[in-house]
Write a protein that holds these residues in place. Sequence first.
Motif, PDB file in Angstrom:
ATOM      1  N   LEU A 107      52.779  51.626  34.162  1.00  0.00           N
ATOM      2  CA  LEU A 107      52.152  52.501  35.155  1.00  0.00           C
ATOM      3  C   LEU A 107      53.108  52.799  36.308  1.00  0.00           C
ATOM      4  N   ALA A 108      53.805  51.776  36.792  1.00  0.00           N
ATOM      5  CA  ALA A 108      54.706  51.958  37.927  1.00  0.00           C
ATOM      6  C   ALA A 108      55.843  52.915  37.592  1.00  0.00           C
ATOM      7  N   ALA A 109      56.265  52.947  36.331  1.00  0.00           N
ATOM      8  CA  ALA A 109      57.379  53.814  35.932  1.00  0.00           C
ATOM      9  C   ALA A 109      57.075  55.281  36.170  1.00  0.00           C
ATOM     10  N   ARG A 110      55.801  55.629  36.236  1.00  0.00           N
ATOM     11  CA  ARG A 110      55.438  57.025  36.506  1.00  0.00           C
ATOM     12  C   ARG A 110      54.608  57.156  37.791  1.00  0.00           C
ATOM     13  N   GLY A 111      54.779  56.205  38.700  1.00  0.00           N
ATOM     14  CA  GLY A 111      54.112  56.274  39.995  1.00  0.00           C
ATOM     15  C   GLY A 111      52.675  55.810  39.992  1.00  0.00           C
ATOM     16  N   GLY A 112      52.265  55.095  38.948  1.00  0.00           N
ATOM     17  CA  GLY A 112      50.881  54.635  38.847  1.00  0.00           C
ATOM     18  C   GLY A 112      50.678  53.242  39.404  1.00  0.00           C
ATOM     19  N   TRP A 113      49.427  52.795  39.349  1.00  0.00           N
ATOM     20  CA  TRP A 113      49.053  51.481  39.870  1.00  0.00           C
ATOM     21  C   TRP A 113      48.280  50.697  38.820  1.00  0.00           C
ATOM     22  N   LEU A 114      48.477  49.400  38.831  1.00  0.00           N
ATOM     23  CA  LEU A 114      47.551  48.461  38.195  1.00  0.00           C
ATOM     24  C   LEU A 114      46.920  47.656  39.315  1.00  0.00           C
ATOM     25  N   VAL A 115      45.605  47.760  39.466  1.00  0.00           N
ATOM     26  CA  VAL A 115      44.860  47.005  40.470  1.00  0.00           C
ATOM     27  C   VAL A 115      44.178  45.839  39.755  1.00  0.00           C
ATOM     28  N   VAL A 116      44.529  44.624  40.145  1.00  0.00           N
ATOM     29  CA  VAL A 116      43.958  43.422  39.522  1.00  0.00           C
ATOM     30  C   VAL A 116      43.106  42.703  40.561  1.00  0.00           C
ATOM     31  N   ASP A 117      41.813  42.678  40.323  1.00  0.00           N
ATOM     32  CA  ASP A 117      40.871  42.018  41.222  1.00  0.00           C
ATOM     33  C   ASP A 117      40.734  40.565  40.782  1.00  0.00           C
ATOM     34  N   GLU A 118      41.340  39.655  41.539  1.00  0.00           N
ATOM     35  CA  GLU A 118      41.309  38.229  41.225  1.00  0.00           C
ATOM     36  C   GLU A 118      40.363  37.476  42.155  1.00  0.00           C
ATOM     37  N   ALA A 119      39.253  38.113  42.525  1.00  0.00           N
ATOM     38  CA  ALA A 119      38.324  37.495  43.478  1.00  0.00           C
ATOM     39  C   ALA A 119      37.808  36.148  42.992  1.00  0.00           C
ATOM     40  N   PHE A 120      37.670  35.986  41.665  1.00  0.00           N
ATOM     41  CA  PHE A 120      37.204  34.718  41.105  1.00  0.00           C
ATOM     42  C   PHE A 120      38.362  33.906  40.512  1.00  0.00           C
ATOM     43  N   GLY A 121      39.580  34.159  40.975  1.00  0.00           N
ATOM     44  CA  GLY A 121      40.748  33.573  40.347  1.00  0.00           C
ATOM     45  C   GLY A 121      41.157  32.196  40.818  1.00  0.00           C
ATOM     46  N   ASP A 122      40.521  31.647  41.835  1.00  0.00           N
ATOM     47  CA  ASP A 122      40.989  30.368  42.388  1.00  0.00           C
ATOM     48  C   ASP A 122      40.883  29.210  41.402  1.00  0.00           C
ATOM     49  N   THR A 123      39.922  29.264  40.493  1.00  0.00           N
ATOM     50  CA  THR A 123      39.769  28.185  39.523  1.00  0.00           C
ATOM     51  C   THR A 123      40.564  28.451  38.252  1.00  0.00           C
ATOM     52  N   ALA A 124      41.323  29.549  38.222  1.00  0.00           N
ATOM     53  CA  ALA A 124      42.145  29.895  37.056  1.00  0.00           C
ATOM     54  C   ALA A 124      43.463  30.492  37.539  1.00  0.00           C
ATOM     55  N   GLN A 125      44.151  29.766  38.410  1.00  0.00           N
ATOM     56  CA  GLN A 125      45.357  30.295  39.037  1.00  0.00           C
ATOM     57  C   GLN A 125      46.438  30.633  38.011  1.00  0.00           C
ATOM     58  N   HIS A 126      46.393  29.988  36.838  1.00  0.00           N
ATOM     59  CA  HIS A 126      47.398  30.273  35.807  1.00  0.00           C
ATOM     60  C   HIS A 126      47.274  31.687  35.255  1.00  0.00           C
ATOM     61  N   HIS A 127      46.142  32.354  35.535  1.00  0.00           N
ATOM     62  CA  HIS A 127      45.976  33.749  35.110  1.00  0.00           C
ATOM     63  C   HIS A 127      46.455  34.741  36.168  1.00  0.00           C
ATOM     64  N   SER A 128      46.842  34.263  37.334  1.00  0.00           N
ATOM     65  CA  SER A 128      47.144  35.157  38.449  1.00  0.00           C
ATOM     66  C   SER A 128      48.493  35.855  38.268  1.00  0.00           C
ATOM     67  N   VAL A 129      48.553  37.104  38.750  1.00  0.00           N
ATOM     68  CA  VAL A 129      49.820  37.841  38.803  1.00  0.00           C
ATOM     69  C   VAL A 129      50.220  38.101  40.250  1.00  0.00           C
ATOM     70  N   ALA A 130      49.614  37.390  41.179  1.00  0.00           N
ATOM     71  CA  ALA A 130      49.915  37.608  42.597  1.00  0.00           C
ATOM     72  C   ALA A 130      51.397  37.381  42.903  1.00  0.00           C
ATOM     73  N   ALA A 131      52.035  36.446  42.220  1.00  0.00           N
ATOM     74  CA  ALA A 131      53.443  36.145  42.499  1.00  0.00           C
ATOM     75  C   ALA A 131      54.355  37.332  42.200  1.00  0.00           C
TER      76      ALA A 131
END
Length: 329
Positions: free
Chosen positions: A151-175
């Motif tokens: 998506l970024a290669a053509r100016g797009g976005w991926l929005v990842v809502d990790e609101a429930f991500g604290d108990t599954a931090q290994h799934h996070s892409v925040a880094a």
Amino acid sequence: MLEHGGNLRDATLRFGRSDWLDLSTGLNPRWYPAPALAGNAWHRLPEASPALAAAAQAYYGAPLMLPVAGTQAAIQALPRLRTPSRVTVAAPSYAEHAHHWRGHGHTLTQTPYADLAAAIASSDVVVVCNPNNPTGATVPPAQLLEWAAQLAARGGWLVVDEAFGDTAQHHSVAAQSGAPGLIVLRSVGKFFGLAGIRLGFVAAHADLLRELADLLGPWTISGPAQQVALAALQDRAWQAATHDYLHREGARLAALLARYGIAASGTPLFQWWAEPRAPAFWQHMAERGVWVRLFREAARGIRLGLPPDEAGWRRLEQALKEWNHHSTD
């Protein structure tokens, strides 16, 4: 406005009772104990706090984060930062995403999680909840990062809502959110049980965060909210104990539902049950003072959060026992 969990005033008006066991939100029922506030917390204008942003970056593992008035503020603002775009929102998911992209002139498509990969090529923006609300489904981080790069290669976005991500931090892409095109939303409302302070964070490239901050304006986070959240984000002992507690209680909820014939799945904070009879189950539980979240649309089902105490667990089990007896008559 869309319907959400936690709407106990509506429940009271509809069913004429106030003694609710509220399982409708998926919040940690043992919220972070707010510390005493500084004497000037209610007096000073709430300037942006570098210490709060730094604590969030350390806790979530993100290179840059912007505090916002709950992830809801970002969900409402992000569609305003783009010209009309082709937007794909994973479905089912938190309904506010589709609602706001649709409402700001974008072309919206809602796509099942299994079909997302095929939708990347024809999308400018893709929105994914990970873990998903309400189903608990997850997408592997490597897959998300591959989509974000496309998506970024053509100016797009991926929005990842990790609101429930604290108990599954290994799934996070925040880094990885410092790269253009990847936007990650995090919330202190769920894991910390602090929905009332209205605070979340956006992790993204610095340029996008500046645009978002300009759009949202000054003083978006109250002084008291900043103080409480800073303490919560830095309290590693509480976080570790709460992580263990939620995983234990989440497994207990899944086992209890299974014992009464309910094939549920989800996260440590909630369980999801896809069920054609969901409206009847919701009615049955409400009549017994147990408030669960009903989803009426194509993904018909029930989401249940964690009881706060043993009395709540007994009350839930009794209601499930009566449902099981009724449904097998």
